[in-house]
Write an enzyme that holds these catalytic residues in place. Structure first.
Site, mmCIF file in Angstrom:
data_model
loop_
_atom_site.group_PDB
_atom_site.id
_atom_site.type_symbol
_atom_site.label_atom_id
_atom_site.label_comp_id
_atom_site.label_asym_id
_atom_site.label_seq_id
_atom_site.Cartn_x
_atom_site.Cartn_y
_atom_site.Cartn_z
ATOM 1 N N GLN A 1 1.169 -1.241 0.129
ATOM 2 C CA GLN A 1 0.137 0.119 -0.083
ATOM 3 C C GLN A 1 1.073 0.810 0.237
ATOM 4 O O GLN A 1 0.084 2.435 0.370
ATOM 5 C CB GLN A 1 -0.998 -0.047 0.875
ATOM 6 C CG GLN A 1 -1.737 -0.966 1.473
ATOM 7 C CD GLN A 1 -1.766 -2.167 1.328
ATOM 8 O OE1 GLN A 1 -0.207 -2.574 1.949
ATOM 9 N NE2 GLN A 1 -2.018 -3.193 1.338
ATOM 10 N N ASP A 2 2.207 1.183 -0.213
ATOM 11 C CA ASP A 2 3.254 2.448 -0.426
ATOM 12 C C ASP A 2 2.558 3.316 -1.416
ATOM 13 O O ASP A 2 2.874 2.615 -2.620
ATOM 14 C CB ASP A 2 4.243 1.784 -0.571
ATOM 15 C CG ASP A 2 5.232 2.761 0.021
ATOM 16 O OD1 ASP A 2 4.944 3.681 -0.388
ATOM 17 O OD2 ASP A 2 6.980 2.857 0.766
ATOM 18 N N GLN A 3 2.515 4.521 -1.491
ATOM 19 C CA GLN A 3 1.828 5.208 -2.524
ATOM 20 C C GLN A 3 3.407 6.429 -2.336
ATOM 21 O O GLN A 3 3.617 6.325 -3.470
ATOM 22 C CB GLN A 3 0.589 6.112 -2.006
ATOM 23 C CG GLN A 3 -0.818 5.609 -2.310
ATOM 24 C CD GLN A 3 -0.929 6.640 -1.919
ATOM 25 O OE1 GLN A 3 -1.608 6.448 -2.961
ATOM 26 N NE2 GLN A 3 -1.633 7.688 -0.929
ATOM 27 N N ILE A 4 4.358 6.278 -1.517
ATOM 28 C CA ILE A 4 6.142 6.439 -1.918
ATOM 29 C C ILE A 4 7.058 6.172 -3.195
ATOM 30 O O ILE A 4 6.781 5.876 -4.132
ATOM 31 C CB ILE A 4 6.738 7.244 -0.937
ATOM 32 C CG1 ILE A 4 5.367 8.807 0.092
ATOM 33 C CG2 ILE A 4 7.685 7.966 -1.278
ATOM 34 C CD1 ILE A 4 5.983 8.850 1.268
ATOM 35 N N HIS B 1 3.772 3.960 3.173
ATOM 36 C CA HIS B 1 4.788 4.568 3.293
ATOM 37 C C HIS B 1 5.251 4.212 4.925
ATOM 38 O O HIS B 1 6.178 4.017 5.268
ATOM 39 C CB HIS B 1 5.295 5.644 2.827
ATOM 40 C CG HIS B 1 7.042 5.728 2.432
ATOM 41 N ND1 HIS B 1 7.288 4.734 1.842
ATOM 42 C CD2 HIS B 1 7.732 7.133 3.101
ATOM 43 C CE1 HIS B 1 8.609 5.131 1.732
ATOM 44 N NE2 HIS B 1 9.288 5.967 2.786
#
Length: 327
Positions: free
Chosen positions: A272-275, A303
């Site tokens: 689920q890391d958007q960075i 993140h």
């Protein structure tokens, strides 16, 4: 509690060719040294923090770094420096140089750490090196500049390249700061507070998972409270430090060099890391490394899960280290 120390590098030369007569590097250590017959340290392990951290960031990973933990400080002598460009190590604000401080690269950050370890601490070899987020950018530069200095690396929530979307986020962050009248071309006498708060707000919108923003706040007021807590963090940031650090990020692209890296690696990522997204950032790095293992886990923290949910990677880290450092 960790105690920090300082080491001063004389006549440090930046990749740009600029030289600083004295460059301070802050660091802390934990664990006991193991020495060979020649008195050389044989169990050194380096941890490199992320974008907004410093040497104390290693304490946020105490669920996996410490006595009897996955990275066992009974086995490893763990060094955690404060990165070049981050206050208490040399930075625009702590040197009082402001905009005269050289614009540095990720490579410069790794070179400064190498100087600290070799000349300051007398370390000639590392068992391993671990980096989280921006710290992972530095780890990859370590392996390219000093390929025989470490036996393996752990890359956590990081990538070999800065994606276009994240370039846009951090480029906009710099535009917000530099476009503020109070920034005054970097010649401010007081930090441009409103611009820094907006920069923190922007960062916050990408730091968590999409589910977190919807499920962890019961109302808009609760969400704005969370934003306010992130804005409060910005009170400890310096505008020039932030702008220079982001500029270092912009040129991070090792796409053409990653195939040269041939030391064993454990790649850890958060779905689920958007960075550091899985599709464009994490998996291409994993697939580009010759001898890599992969650990993916879920975290509603996005993140931030690099810290808040790192325990989910504990077994993978321990298994990886045990295979590289048999007891």
């Amino acid at each position: 509690m960790l105690k920090s120390k300082n080491y001063t590098i004389k006549n440090f030369k930046f990749e740009s060719g600029e030289i600083i007569p004295e460059l301070t590097m802050e660091y802390a250590v934990q664990g006991a040294k193991e020495l060979d017959d020649q008195g050389k340290i044989t169990n050194a392990f380096l941890y490199l923090h992320g974008w907004s951290g410093n040497y104390t960031s290693v304490e946020s990973l105490k669920s996996v770094i410490g006595p009897e933990k996955a990275i066992d400080t009974n086995r490893f002598y763990v060094i955690s420096p404060t990165a070049l460009g981050t206050p208490r190590s040399a930075s625009p604000s702590t040197t009082s140089m402001g905009t005269d401080f050289p614009e540095y690269s990720i490579k410069d950050m790794a070179v400064a750490q190498y100087e600290l370890l070799t000349k300051g601490l007398g370390i000639e070899h590392l068992c391993g090196i671990m980096g989280t987020s921006m710290g992972g950018f530095q780890v990859l530069n370590w392996t390219l500049e000093y390929p025989h200095f470490m036996d393996y690396m752990i890359l956590h929530g990081t990538s070999h390249r800065f994606s276009n979307r994240m370039y846009g986020v951090y480029h906009l962050m710099n535009q917000i700061i530099e476009g503020d009248a109070e920034y005054n071309g970097g010649k401010y006498t007081q930090n441009p507070v409103k611009a820094m708060e907006k920069a923190a707000y922007l960062s916050y919108l990408w730091s968590l998972s999409p589910d977190n923003y919807e499920e962890c706040f019961e109302s808009r007021n609760e969400f704005l409270k969370g934003v306010g807590e992130r804005k409060a963090d910005s009170l400890d940031w310096d505008a020039n430090d932030l702008v220079w650090r982001n500029k270092a990020l912009f040129n991070h692209d090792l796409t053409d060099k990653i195939s040269q890296i041939d030391i064993p690696s454990l790649v850890i990522g958060i779905r689920q890391d958007q960075i550091v997204d899985e599709k464009f950032s994490l998996m291409p790095m994993y697939e580009g490394l010759k001898y890599s293992e992969l650990c993916l886990y879920d975290s509603i923290w996005g993140h931030y899960g690099c810290v808040k949910d790192i325990l989910k990677a504990s077994k993978a880290i321990k298994r990886f280290l045990d295979s590289k450092n048999p007891k």
